[in-house]
Design an enzyme around this catalytic site. Structure first.
Site, mmCIF file in Angstrom:
data_model
loop_
_atom_site.group_PDB
_atom_site.id
_atom_site.type_symbol
_atom_site.label_atom_id
_atom_site.label_comp_id
_atom_site.label_asym_id
_atom_site.label_seq_id
_atom_site.Cartn_x
_atom_site.Cartn_y
_atom_site.Cartn_z
ATOM 1 C CB ALA A 309 115.681 -17.284 6.771
ATOM 2 C CG ASP A 355 80.784 -1.226 41.153
ATOM 3 O OD1 ASP A 355 80.495 -2.280 41.691
ATOM 4 O OD2 ASP A 355 81.805 -0.566 41.379
ATOM 5 C CG ASP A 666 83.636 2.052 43.644
ATOM 6 O OD1 ASP A 666 83.544 1.138 44.492
ATOM 7 O OD2 ASP A 666 82.660 2.695 43.236
ATOM 8 C CG ASP A 670 84.951 -2.873 45.644
ATOM 9 O OD1 ASP A 670 84.259 -3.640 46.330
ATOM 10 O OD2 ASP A 670 84.527 -1.828 45.136
ATOM 11 C CG ASN A 732 110.009 -17.018 8.657
ATOM 12 O OD1 ASN A 732 110.000 -16.156 7.776
ATOM 13 N ND2 ASN A 732 110.256 -16.745 9.913
ATOM 14 C CG ASN A 772 114.543 -13.352 8.186
ATOM 15 O OD1 ASN A 772 113.413 -13.698 8.465
ATOM 16 N ND2 ASN A 772 115.464 -13.056 9.085
ATOM 17 C CB THR A 775 109.018 -11.002 4.323
ATOM 18 O OG1 THR A 775 110.031 -11.868 4.812
ATOM 19 C CG2 THR A 775 109.022 -11.009 2.826
ATOM 20 C CG ASP A 776 110.719 -12.089 9.282
ATOM 21 O OD1 ASP A 776 109.905 -12.507 8.444
ATOM 22 O OD2 ASP A 776 111.409 -12.820 10.008
HETATM 23 P P1 ATP Z 1 77.296 0.492 43.428
HETATM 24 O O1 ATP Z 1 77.751 -0.652 44.283
HETATM 25 O O2 ATP Z 1 76.687 0.075 42.160
HETATM 26 O O3 ATP Z 1 78.291 1.577 43.269
HETATM 27 P P2 ATP Z 1 75.905 1.965 45.433
HETATM 28 O O4 ATP Z 1 76.647 3.227 45.296
HETATM 29 O O5 ATP Z 1 74.455 2.069 45.658
HETATM 30 O O6 ATP Z 1 76.028 1.042 44.200
HETATM 31 P P3 ATP Z 1 77.089 1.613 47.963
HETATM 32 O O7 ATP Z 1 77.952 2.804 47.781
HETATM 33 O O8 ATP Z 1 77.619 0.411 48.637
HETATM 34 O O9 ATP Z 1 76.564 1.113 46.585
HETATM 35 O O10 ATP Z 1 75.804 2.110 48.712
HETATM 36 C C1 ATP Z 1 74.862 1.222 49.276
HETATM 37 C C2 ATP Z 1 73.683 1.971 49.836
HETATM 38 O O11 ATP Z 1 74.129 2.816 50.881
HETATM 39 C C3 ATP Z 1 73.014 2.893 48.832
HETATM 40 O O12 ATP Z 1 71.980 2.251 48.144
HETATM 41 C C4 ATP Z 1 72.452 3.990 49.717
HETATM 42 O O13 ATP Z 1 71.190 3.634 50.236
HETATM 43 C C5 ATP Z 1 73.432 4.053 50.850
HETATM 44 N N1 ATP Z 1 74.419 5.122 50.635
HETATM 45 C C6 ATP Z 1 75.155 5.363 49.558
HETATM 46 N N2 ATP Z 1 75.967 6.414 49.721
HETATM 47 C C7 ATP Z 1 75.740 6.855 50.957
HETATM 48 C C8 ATP Z 1 76.266 7.929 51.752
HETATM 49 N N3 ATP Z 1 77.206 8.741 51.294
HETATM 50 N N4 ATP Z 1 75.797 8.088 52.988
HETATM 51 C C9 ATP Z 1 74.857 7.271 53.481
HETATM 52 N N5 ATP Z 1 74.321 6.256 52.795
HETATM 53 C C10 ATP Z 1 74.739 6.036 51.547
#
Ligand code: ATP
Length: 946
Positions: A309, A355, A666, A670, A732, A772, A775-776
């Site tokens: 219990a 981000d 993402d 990262d 308990n 026991n 209540t449990d």
């Molecule tokens: P976060 O980190 O908040 O997602 P973000 O998308 O701006 O921001 P990155 O994807 O690293 O971060 O982009 C950095 C920079 O690169 C942007 O500010 C932009 O000037 C340039 N950029 C983003 N996407 C492209 C792309 N597809 N082609 C060329 N340059 C890009």
């Protein structure tokens, strides 16, 4: 008439993946699989092949059969003890034959079985929740079917499917590459090779080992960088991974820190209780007339019952159930938990580092401004619909400006992998929204899709990455004498640094230092308006300079600057509110972005993340020492132009400050930061598979507000776990204290042997087990799903090191235990002749009264534990399950007291309405006194604040 098989079925039968696809040219592999690279399979063909080859899944380990799960419920040491007690009791009955049936043994057995059933049901529920989670986080694959790119569950892939691979994707099946652009994969899981492996499409000769099959990609590996297109050659158990692994091993169940701690608490408590039981048995044997084996065994059974219990043996199952129910609730709020432990950690998050793009903003880009040498062009329209006027200072564009804008947007459209499509009357982007916005803008400027694609055939690509912040493509025109064209786009500073000239009204001119500064000033101005900015550039390239499909970085030098493109990405409507909510809950939101510091600061100010207009850049961060960064992260809340490795440094610096950090990410790179963070948060919509696998939580909607909602749930779940722990322990301890004090004070209470050789105890063993069980069970479970206290997001995060049971809780537990024991013994005394209060009841009557009072004590106590300091009246009817559990417990108690068969099993007698009222009145004291205690706590806190 027999049906003739359809073309799809015939194709499915004829298609045969070659034994060694890496030896053949890609065309031969496509031909063997009866598929065209551009169109892919049709939906019907894919269906027919799915019938033939089965789903693309590794065979899972055999599930544990139900009977073994049921049996596992009986292996607990306490249950074994109870079974022994039941056997002893049955033995005694056989020996004496005083009653028609071994009632006590049957009652103990019934309770053991009921407990096992409850444990089984709870575990099954937890298992189902975990299985549902697995399904939610099932992998997707991008495949070409019926000529269009679609996302489908990876399990539906079949041989012959054309799959597209991008940075961060996990490879969903074994496939032969038919197109690559700097594709590198991570094959460590399969070959042990720790560096990324470069892939191409050329056939491989000889007896190539897995690691040398450079034109193949394999299930279980992932794309480190670049892109590729491949045709699936093997799925499911036929893949290399399927052959090696043989079987998909279930991920082992991990215990969360809380479960470990509770295990420890439970174990310690078990030891203490075992000690108490031994002492109690010894005391009884010493003070009571225990003269024969029968009496001795009776006392032993009581000791076992008491131990059972007192130990909250159902705790681990209830904790798992509470965690997994919480996980389901989080899933409904779009936060998918991958590790149960994250649920607890979430509740103590001090910092949410997020981000910007897509999480704090909508990630719906719209180009608003194109700034070229001759001035600034504004673009009208909304969303991705390719309609909207172009104007300069409110007037139509002059010819020179028009030429510049068209060239700038042409480069933006060429260095681009997105697809703009109209679906059900809505314009949508398949791919990167930034790139989608560029296509929409190009259409607004009059560049048409067909002619551009026909004229400029893409020959090569140098992909975008967050580190490079640049993407370029190389295109050839039909005219073999025409030079090639390089189109580049990226962060303005990166692009500008690679330019030697600029494009003015159709001509190229050298870039002077003044013009460079002027362009930088425009970049700052766009950022100050909160616009995300890109630079675009181009250059002609001699055909001979392109060495195959893999250009080197030199093609991105000596570029001609075309202009700046500014796009809006409005903050999410709910993000502002969520930021405020996080702040109120003592959590600091931090923005970490790859974007321009000006844009970052503008959006951060708009969202209320930071008031200071300062953003620390990745370059500045590089100059800081470990200690300096540790100091800086205490105050700076906006980080811009950062690369993934900076994220890791920021997380670690925050952690060195003793903070619990939730961090979003993402990209592939990262992953280390996500792993290092206390709570790694990945994006469900836009994130890469690699980041999702490194994360603890995946946001189904990529939304910052969802993280805050998850924190709220995390806190509520932890609070509920505390509630039922508090409840179980205080209840308990109340029982144990009643028994111990009852035995020690037996003489004073009038609890004396009336006859010879009878051991007289406050309660029978079966009664203790029953309390026991009642209540449990239901009330504790209902507490596990108590609605969140509205104040959960109004107090600071729980310190990570704070144990699950605080000092105040232990005090509360002792308080409830004492009140319960005093109340129950008061009833016992009042019902028996002698003692402090002279009653006139029989022993069974007094025991039934004490027994009922104890049960009622527990039921009143439920309302005590719902809050540490708030009155029980607040939210009294907020949890219907709790009321249902209480009504059920009352009905069960009434049955035990009044049904003859149960009376015999539990040694009870019927009680009158007056008796019930008396028990209720005494038991309610725990609630009344609890209210007084809470009032005192509130008053003393108020006094401290004033
Ligand atoms: P976060 O980190 O908040 O997602 P973000 O998308 O701006 O921001 P990155 O994807 O690293 O971060 O982009 C950095 C920079 O690169 C942007 O500010 C932009 O000037 C340039 N950029 C983003 N996407 C492209 C792309 N597809 N082609 C060329 N340059 C890009």
């Amino acid at each position: 008439m027999r049906d003739t098989p359809s073309a799809e079925v015939r194709g499915a039968r004829a298609a045969q993946p070659p034994a060694d696809p890496f030896r053949l040219g890609s065309d031969a592999v496509l031909a063997a699989l009866h598929v065209e690279a551009g169109a892919g399979l049709s939906a019907r063909a894919a269906e027919a092949r799915l019938q033939r080859w089965g789903r693309n899944e590794l065979r899972a380990a055999e599930p544990v059969p139900a009977w073994r799960k049921v049996l596992a419920q009986f292996t607990d040491i306490l249950v074994v003890l109870l079974l022994v007690a039941a056997a002893v009791s049955a033995g005694l009955w056989l020996y004496e034959r005083e009653a028609g049936l071994p009632y006590e043994a049957l009652a103990i057995l019934a309770i053991v079985i009921l407990n096992a059933a409850m444990g089984y049901v709870q575990e099954a529920r937890a298992d189902r929740a975990v299985a549902a989670l697995r399904r939610m986080s099932a992998a997707q694959a991008r495949v070409v079917r019926d000529g269009t790119v679609q996302a489908i569950p990876a399990a539906d892939l079949v041989p012959g499917d054309i799959i597209r691979l991008e940075e961060g994707d996990t490879i969903p099946a074994d496939a032969r590459l038919i197109e690559t652009s700097l594709l590198q994969t991570m094959e460590a899981a399969l070959t042990g090779e720790s560096l990324p492996v470069l892939k191409d499409v050329a056939p491989v000769g000889g007896a190539a080992e897995l690691g040398n099959r450079s034109n193949m990609v394999f299930t279980g590996t992932a794309v480190a960088s670049g892109r590729g297109v491949a045709v699936v050659t093997a799925t499911g158990m036929r893949t290399e991974l399927g052959r090696i692994a043989g079987i998909l091993r279930e991920t082992p169940d991990e215990s969360t820190p809380l479960q470990v701690e509770l295990d420890r608490v439970g174990r310690r408590l078990g030891l203490v209780v075992a000690g108490i039981a031994v002492v109690l048995i010894a005391t009884i044997v010493a003070v009571e007339p225990v003269r024969d084996v029968h009496a001795f065994l009776g006392v032993l059974i009581l000791g076992v019952a008491l131990a059972v219990a007192a130990v909250p043996e159902g705790l681990p199952a209830i904790v798992t159930a509470a965690l997994s129910l919480g996980v389901q609730r989080m899933a409904r709020r779009k936060a998918i938990v991958r590790h149960l432990a994250a649920v607890e950690t979430l509740g103590s998050a001090d910092v949410i580092a997020s981000d910007k793009t897509g999480t704090l903003t909508c990630n719906e880009m719209t180009v608003r401004v194109v700034a070229t040498a001759s001035g600034r062009t504004e673009l009208g329209g909304s969303g991705y619909a390719p309609v909207g006027p172009l104007s300069h200072a409110g007037a139509p564009l002059a010819e020179a400006l028009q030429a510049e804008v068209r060239q700038a947007l042409l480069a933006g459209e060429l260095a681009n992998n997105a697809v703009l499509q109209e679906r059900d009357g809505r314009w949508v982007v398949e791919g990167d929204p930034t790139e989608g916005a560029l296509i929409t803008a190009a259409r607004k400027a009059g560049l048409e899709a067909g002619p551009v694609a026909q004229r400029f055939v893409r020959l090569a690509e140098i992909p975008f990455s967050s580190e490079r912040r640049l993407m370029s493509t190389v295109h050839g025109e039909a005219d073999p004498d025409a030079p090639l064209l390089v189109a580049a786009k990226g962060a303005p500073d990166v692009v500008l640094a690679r330019c030697a000239q600029e494009f003015v009204g159709g001509l190229c001119r050298a870039l002077t230092p003044e013009r460079r500064s002027a362009i930088t000033a425009v970049t700052e101005a766009l950022a100050g308006e909160g616009l995300r900015s890109l630079g675009v550039a181009f250059r002609p390239l001699a055909r001979s300079s392109l060495g195959g499909a893999r250009p080197d970085g030199s093609v991105e030098q000596d570029l001609v600057f075309l202009g700046l493109i500014g796009m809006t990405d409005p903050p999410r409507a709910e993000a502002r509110e969520a930021v405020a909510q996080a702040r109120a809950a003592g959590i600091r939101p931090i923005m970490i972005t790859g974007d321009h510091p000006g844009t970052a600061a503008a959006i951060a100010a708009e969202l209320g993340i930071a008031t200071e207009a300062r953003a620390l850049t990745g370059a500045e961060l590089d100059t800081l020492s470990r200690e300096a960064l540790e100091e800086t992260v205490r105050t700076v809340s906006v980080y811009a132009r950062v690369a993934p490795e900076h994220k890791l440094r920021i997380v670690q610096a925050l952690q060195r400050n003793g903070l619990t950090v939730a961090m979003t990410g993402d990209g592939v790179n990262d992953a280390p930061a996500l792993k290092a963070a206390d709570i790694g948060v990945a994006m469900g919509l836009t994130g890469t598979d690699v980041s999702r696998e490194a994360a603890d939580i995946v946001l189904a909607d990529d939304n910052f507000a969802t993280i805050v909602a998850a924190v709220e749930e995390g806190r509520a779940i932890f609070a509920n776990i505390r509630k039922f722990l508090y409840y179980l322990l205080s209840s308990n301890i109340g029982e144990v204290a009643t028994m111990v004090l009852g035995v020690l004070l037996a003489g004073a209470l009038g609890l004396t042997a009336s006859g010879s050789g009878e051991v007289v105890l406050p309660l029978q063993a079966t009664q203790i087990l029953w309390i026991n069980f009642v209540t449990d069970g239901a009330p504790a479970l209902a507490l596990g799903i108590d609605p969140a206290d509205p104040a959960v997001m109004r107090h600071p995060p729980r310190p990570r090191r704070e144990g699950v049971l605080t000092r105040r809780m232990w005090e509360g537990i002792a308080f409830v235990g004492l009140v319960t024991a005093c109340g129950s013994l008061f009833v016992l005394d009042a019902c028996l002749p002698g003692g402090f209060i002279a009653g006139e009841g029989t022993l069974p009557y007094a025991q039934t009264m004490t027994f009922t009072t104890l049960v009622l004590f527990q039921l009143f106590n439920v309302f005590n534990v719902r809050s540490d300091d708030r009155s029980a009246v607040e939210g009294l009817f907020g949890n219907p399950w709790l009321w249902a559990a209480i009504v059920l417990s009352l009905l069960l108690q009434a049955a035990v007291v009044h049904l003859p068969v149960l009376q015999r099993a539990f040694s009870t007698v019927s009680l009158s309405a007056g008796d019930w009222a008396f028990c209720t009145a005494v038991a309610s004291s725990v609630l009344v006194l609890g209210e007084v205690r809470k009032w005192l706590i509130r008053a003393s806190r108020g006094a401290r604040l004033t």
